[in-house]
Enzyme design. Sequence first.
Site, PDB file in Angstrom:
ATOM      1  N   HIS A 268      64.354 113.192  70.401  1.00 20.35           N
ATOM      2  CA  HIS A 268      64.794 112.650  69.111  1.00 20.35           C
ATOM      3  C   HIS A 268      65.876 111.607  69.362  1.00 20.35           C
ATOM      4  O   HIS A 268      66.769 111.812  70.191  1.00 20.35           O
ATOM      5  CB  HIS A 268      65.357 113.778  68.246  1.00 20.35           C
ATOM      6  N   ARG A 291      68.684 107.978  58.331  1.00 16.00           N
ATOM      7  CA  ARG A 291      68.074 106.648  58.438  1.00 16.00           C
ATOM      8  C   ARG A 291      67.119 106.397  57.282  1.00 16.00           C
ATOM      9  O   ARG A 291      66.956 105.258  56.828  1.00 16.00           O
ATOM     10  CB  ARG A 291      67.367 106.506  59.785  1.00 16.00           C
TER      11      ARG A 291
END
Length: 503
Positions: A268, A291
């Site tokens: 990740h 995000r």
Amino acid sequence: MHSIIKQATKAASSSHTAAQAGIVIVGGGLAGLAAAVEALRRTQGSGVTVALLEKEARTGGNSAKASSGINGAGTQTQRKLGINDTVAALEADTLRSARGEGSSVLAERLAQDSAGAVEWLQTQFALDLDVVAQLGGHSVARTHRRPDTPDGRPQPVGWGIVSALAKHLADEPRFRLVAGARVTTLELDGARISGVTYEQDGATRQLDARAVVLATGGFGGGGEWLKRYAPQLEALPATNGAFATGDGLQLATAVGAALVGMERVQVHPTGFVRASEPAAHTKFLAAEALRGAGALLLDARGRRFVDELATRDVVTSAINDACGSPDTRATHAGAEDPGLPAAFLLLSQAAADAFGHGALGFYEKMGLVHSAAGLDALAAALRMPRAALEHSLRAHDEVRNANSVDGFGKRVFPQPALNADAAAPYFWAVVTPSIHYTMGGLRFDEHAHVLRATDGAPIPGLLAAGEVTGGLHGANRLAGNSLLECVVFGREAGRQAAMLALV
């Protein structure tokens, strides 16, 4: 919510010591809990019992850590929000993210059952999965999570889901949870799985069953499986609990199960780096929803370098390439530099509002996220030229305002990067790529049957769901599909186990 899981464990494990059960489930994350709920529903009035064996002291596993949400295509919530989505679009996004290595049969089943999975959680467990975001690799907004409470407290989505299911199971008279139980062997009666042997409190016990469901999770916590299949990643930090060691793989391969895609381990892009312990191996995940709400990624010189909403493999690779050298690597002022690639994650006031200040405040209290009032203070905190920082943010907003595509191929711009109020706060963190999920695992079919290595046929009596399985996600898992696969295939494993138990 933590106490709910623990109380459910105590209540369900204190008064049952039977040596047989109709169905045995190994692993108490979301896949195992969903399998238990569905199996009990499908065997109502039969007297069939369901035993869940969990090696830890409480249920939840890595599912409890999930923070960005669960995917659903064509849900009632999407329709209420005016979001147009289709099963075909989710299937296509899942397979595109898998880089040609994902099973179209499994992806089709996942997408077809996605809306039902989300609405099952909403209706059966009163979970308010009302916030929908577009995360990396998705063509539309479809990742559902929970809003902050009216008084501003965060509601972590994974924790909330496993807590609700565990609480529900604690009240089921035909369910028993055996905590602190490490399963060592799958028992066979000829070619059929007939139960398990497990260790608990220094004693070895056997539990007979008509069906066994493996829901033991992946191997991202380290150990032999990671060392064997992805030794190049061993030195990286991880978001997994240390309990994620591939136990189910060992159990199933010992009875002839096939493995698939074992070298595919997802790193990740955004594990939080805490200033007080930057070299810590275990990282708290910086949710992809950050995000999705509009957070940007910057190198130490204040430059963007990637579409923040690209798939995880693309964003991770970009951080490694752009933020690996001492002059481009993000660090906290005065803190040790562990030498790993790291970027600054930055939210404007608008992005912070979209993400939710309850969860953001939680990150701040943990020392993971920091704030700075205005661009001057932000540039000073990040130790970069103000002009370079402002140029990056302004360039982002110009493309956003023009409804265009930037130089990194970014087409979706959730929020402006610059604050309208010059004195308003920005929120920032240091993030580094971290081992997060293992795409490889037991080869299984769309009905959750574990398949044999020799001929690809189902192993009678053996089912699996969740991260212990492989083949669905191929080379890269799409954000939000982890909780989804746990519900879809966990429930399917419960259905199939119920049919076997009722024979």
